[in-house]
Motif scaffolding. Structure first.
Motif, PDB file in Angstrom:
ATOM      1  N   ARG A   1       0.845  -1.208   0.000  1.00 32.29           N
ATOM      2  CA  ARG A   1       0.000   0.000   0.000  1.00 32.29           C
ATOM      3  C   ARG A   1       0.876   1.253   0.000  1.00 32.29           C
ATOM      4  N   ARG A   2       1.917   1.237   0.838  1.00 32.77           N
ATOM      5  CA  ARG A   2       2.796   2.417   0.938  1.00 32.77           C
ATOM      6  C   ARG A   2       3.487   2.666  -0.412  1.00 32.77           C
ATOM      7  N   ARG A   3       4.009   1.599  -1.008  1.00 33.32           N
ATOM      8  CA  ARG A   3       4.698   1.772  -2.299  1.00 33.32           C
ATOM      9  C   ARG A   3       3.766   2.332  -3.362  1.00 33.32           C
ATOM     10  N   ALA A   4       2.497   1.917  -3.280  1.00 35.95           N
ATOM     11  CA  ALA A   4       1.535   2.360  -4.297  1.00 35.95           C
ATOM     12  C   ALA A   4       1.002   3.761  -3.994  1.00 35.95           C
ATOM     13  N   GLY A   5       1.310   4.289  -2.819  1.00 37.45           N
ATOM     14  CA  GLY A   5       0.784   5.610  -2.438  1.00 37.45           C
ATOM     15  C   GLY A   5      -0.730   5.583  -2.347  1.00 37.45           C
ATOM     16  N   SER A   6      -1.264   4.459  -1.896  1.00 37.58           N
ATOM     17  CA  SER A   6      -2.721   4.283  -1.870  1.00 37.58           C
ATOM     18  C   SER A   6      -3.272   4.485  -0.461  1.00 37.58           C
ATOM     19  N   ASP A   7      -4.572   4.794  -0.409  1.00 38.43           N
ATOM     20  CA  ASP A   7      -5.287   4.951   0.866  1.00 38.43           C
ATOM     21  C   ASP A   7      -6.017   3.671   1.243  1.00 38.43           C
ATOM     22  N   ILE A   8      -5.865   2.626   0.471  1.00 39.61           N
ATOM     23  CA  ILE A   8      -6.696   1.431   0.676  1.00 39.61           C
ATOM     24  C   ILE A   8      -6.668   1.009   2.153  1.00 39.61           C
ATOM     25  N   VAL A   9      -7.852   0.711   2.669  1.00 40.67           N
ATOM     26  CA  VAL A   9      -7.998   0.356   4.085  1.00 40.67           C
ATOM     27  C   VAL A   9      -7.695  -1.134   4.239  1.00 40.67           C
ATOM     28  N   ILE A  10      -6.785  -1.448   5.144  1.00 39.08           N
ATOM     29  CA  ILE A  10      -6.402  -2.850   5.346  1.00 39.08           C
ATOM     30  C   ILE A  10      -7.059  -3.372   6.617  1.00 39.08           C
ATOM     31  N   VAL A  11      -7.893  -4.371   6.435  1.00 43.01           N
ATOM     32  CA  VAL A  11      -8.603  -4.980   7.562  1.00 43.01           C
ATOM     33  C   VAL A  11      -7.947  -6.328   7.845  1.00 43.01           C
ATOM     34  N   ALA A  12      -7.499  -6.519   9.087  1.00 45.12           N
ATOM     35  CA  ALA A  12      -6.841  -7.770   9.468  1.00 45.12           C
ATOM     36  C   ALA A  12      -7.874  -8.688  10.118  1.00 45.12           C
ATOM     37  N   ARG A  13      -8.009  -9.866   9.526  1.00 46.42           N
ATOM     38  CA  ARG A  13      -8.986 -10.831  10.058  1.00 46.42           C
ATOM     39  C   ARG A  13      -8.244 -12.011  10.653  1.00 46.42           C
ATOM     40  N   THR A  14      -8.613 -12.382  11.867  1.00 45.85           N
ATOM     41  CA  THR A  14      -8.035 -13.612  12.400  1.00 45.85           C
ATOM     42  C   THR A  14      -9.124 -14.666  12.556  1.00 45.85           C
ATOM     43  N   ASP A  15      -8.754 -15.890  12.178  1.00 42.61           N
ATOM     44  CA  ASP A  15      -9.636 -17.050  12.318  1.00 42.61           C
ATOM     45  C   ASP A  15      -9.151 -17.940  13.460  1.00 42.61           C
ATOM     46  N   ALA A  16      -8.275 -17.391  14.321  1.00 39.82           N
ATOM     47  CA  ALA A  16      -7.621 -18.204  15.351  1.00 39.82           C
ATOM     48  C   ALA A  16      -8.545 -18.591  16.508  1.00 39.82           C
ATOM     49  N   LEU A  17      -9.662 -17.894  16.639  1.00 38.22           N
ATOM     50  CA  LEU A  17     -10.536 -18.121  17.799  1.00 38.22           C
ATOM     51  C   LEU A  17     -10.952 -19.590  17.939  1.00 38.22           C
ATOM     52  N   GLN A  18     -11.365 -20.196  16.833  1.00 41.73           N
ATOM     53  CA  GLN A  18     -11.885 -21.565  16.879  1.00 41.73           C
ATOM     54  C   GLN A  18     -10.838 -22.569  17.383  1.00 41.73           C
ATOM     55  N   LEU A  19      -9.612 -22.460  16.883  1.00 40.41           N
ATOM     56  CA  LEU A  19      -8.595 -23.461  17.199  1.00 40.41           C
ATOM     57  C   LEU A  19      -7.748 -23.086  18.414  1.00 40.41           C
ATOM     58  N   LEU A  20      -7.381 -21.818  18.517  1.00 42.05           N
ATOM     59  CA  LEU A  20      -6.398 -21.410  19.527  1.00 42.05           C
ATOM     60  C   LEU A  20      -6.994 -20.643  20.703  1.00 42.05           C
ATOM     61  N   GLY A  21      -8.231 -20.188  20.557  1.00 39.05           N
ATOM     62  CA  GLY A  21      -8.875 -19.487  21.666  1.00 39.05           C
ATOM     63  C   GLY A  21      -8.740 -17.979  21.590  1.00 39.05           C
ATOM     64  N   TYR A  22      -9.441 -17.337  22.495  1.00 35.41           N
ATOM     65  CA  TYR A  22      -9.588 -15.883  22.449  1.00 35.41           C
ATOM     66  C   TYR A  22      -8.258 -15.135  22.594  1.00 35.41           C
ATOM     67  N   GLN A  23      -7.436 -15.529  23.573  1.00 38.32           N
ATOM     68  CA  GLN A  23      -6.204 -14.763  23.815  1.00 38.32           C
ATOM     69  C   GLN A  23      -5.279 -14.767  22.596  1.00 38.32           C
ATOM     70  N   SER A  24      -5.152 -15.925  21.950  1.00 41.21           N
ATOM     71  CA  SER A  24      -4.304 -15.993  20.747  1.00 41.21           C
ATOM     72  C   SER A  24      -4.868 -15.119  19.639  1.00 41.21           C
ATOM     73  N   ALA A  25      -6.191 -15.117  19.537  1.00 45.81           N
ATOM     74  CA  ALA A  25      -6.815 -14.305  18.481  1.00 45.81           C
ATOM     75  C   ALA A  25      -6.529 -12.824  18.731  1.00 45.81           C
ATOM     76  N   VAL A  26      -6.652 -12.393  19.978  1.00 43.71           N
ATOM     77  CA  VAL A  26      -6.379 -10.988  20.305  1.00 43.71           C
ATOM     78  C   VAL A  26      -4.921 -10.668  19.985  1.00 43.71           C
ATOM     79  N   GLU A  27      -4.034 -11.583  20.333  1.00 41.06           N
ATOM     80  CA  GLU A  27      -2.612 -11.407  20.059  1.00 41.06           C
ATOM     81  C   GLU A  27      -2.381 -11.174  18.562  1.00 41.06           C
ATOM     82  N   ARG A  28      -3.066 -11.924  17.743  1.00 45.10           N
ATOM     83  CA  ARG A  28      -2.906 -11.802  16.293  1.00 45.10           C
ATOM     84  C   ARG A  28      -3.421 -10.451  15.788  1.00 45.10           C
ATOM     85  N   LEU A  29      -4.503  -9.992  16.387  1.00 44.93           N
ATOM     86  CA  LEU A  29      -5.007  -8.676  15.976  1.00 44.93           C
ATOM     87  C   LEU A  29      -4.028  -7.586  16.414  1.00 44.93           C
TER      88      LEU A  29
END
Ligand code: MIC
Length: 311
Positions: free
Chosen positions: A161-189
């Motif tokens: 995004r930085r190289r492109a000089g773009s404003d594109i909004v980057i949304v980070a999604r974690t799917d860790a909740l199911q396998l690793l639990g809440y704390q790991s998911a928060v860590e990933r976010l």
């Protein structure tokens, strides 16, 4: 802020704000709340634009269903997704948040995918930490990549995004909740936020307590709620989602679900009765008007064309 629907690109109101800049402004305004229906092709996007929303969401599940006729098992490739995103983004200046799944490979591939989404005119994308053999976040047996690989995915996205000089909004999604639990998911976010992602998405949130918890734990980082009905997340309407503190809610099946039911009912009627009986708004003019017939005729006339006079 409940923003007005944005005019189509062919409007005469002057050049619209870039959709990515608009989406960024909305997520940076703590009073703004975005309700985005899932759309999966040009027609569903046109219908949603006609109704008027602050933003649209390109569902990967819907893209896979409509373009490939397949289930959401990571089968849609980058070209499938970019082609769809580019079609949807070209229809209006309403911001489009588009599913970018796992980013389709290692850091170089993720960077290339991000560049392709930027070129497609997408306002925001979401990237997740599932392995390549990914699936809908509401199915069982999910696996996620290690933290190092996840960090690299987000970093590659942000750097592109930085190289492109773009404003594109980057949304980070974690799917860790199911396998690793809440704390790991928060860590990933948290890792994603550290790397420069703009917004978080905890996939498969299981109850209202968890919704409140994630918003509080990541505050003031804006969070998206994925409202997949009949998945693992209880149904929460706009008012409640907003009061919990989510800044955006996506309804991935908002068009695919009703389309499926209506198509099936119509086809069963045809099979049973031997004919289709549609209301007049479903005649050619009605359907083409949904698809911008009047605007196209105006564009042609303004350019001195005569081909569509008397259409
Ligand atoms: C949000 C999602 O990524 C989508 O493609 O719309 C899917 C929706 C679904 O398959 O139920 C997801 O939640 O994984």
């Amino acid at each position: 802020m409940e923003s007005e629907p944005v005019p189509l690109l062919t409007s005469t109101d002057g050049p619209p704000e870039h959709p990515a800049a608009r989406l960024r402004r909305m997520i940076e305004d703590p009073n703004a709340f975005i309700l985005a229906p899932g759309v999966y092709d040009g027609f569903s996007a046109r219908v949603a634009l006609g109704v008027g929303f602050e933003a649209l969401y390109m569902t990967g599940a819907g893209t896979t269903a409509s373009r490939l006729g397949r289930a959401d098992l990571g089968l849609a490739s980058l070209p499938d997704m970019v082609a769809n995103a580019s079609t949807l983004a070209s229809l209006s200046s309403t911001p489009l948040l588009a599913d970018m799944d796992t980013g389709y490979g290692g850091p170089v591939a993720v960077a290339r995918s991000t560049e392709a989404y930027i070129r497609a005119g997408v306002a925001g994308l979401h990237i997740e930490d599932q392995v390549a053999e990914k699936r809908c976040g509401h199915l069982g047996g999910k696996r996620v990549v290690g933290m190092g690989e996840w960090r690299a995915r987000v970093r590659a996205c942000v750097a592109a995004r930085r190289r492109a000089g773009s404003d594109i909004v980057i949304v980070a999604r974690t799917d860790a909740l199911q396998l690793l639990g809440y704390q790991s998911a928060v860590e990933r976010l948290r890792v994603a936020r550290e790397e420069g992602a703009d917004m978080g998405f905890l996939e498969g949130v299981r109850n209202e307590g968890e919704m409140r918890q994630i918003v509080a734990d990541m505050f003031p980082w804006p969070m998206v709620l994925n409202m997949v009905e009949h998945g693992v997340t209880p149904r929460v309407g706009r008012k409640k989602a907003r009061s919990i503190g989510f800044r955006m809610v996506i309804w991935p099946f908002a068009t695919l679900g009703p389309a499926y039911l209506a198509m099936r009912e119509g086809l069963e009627g045809l099979k049973r009765e031997g004919e289709v009986r549609l209301p007049v708004e479903c005649g050619p003019r009605g359907i083409f008007e949904v698809c911008g017939l009047e605007e196209d005729i105006r564009v042609d006339e303004e350019a001195g064309g005569e081909a569509f006079r008397g259409v």
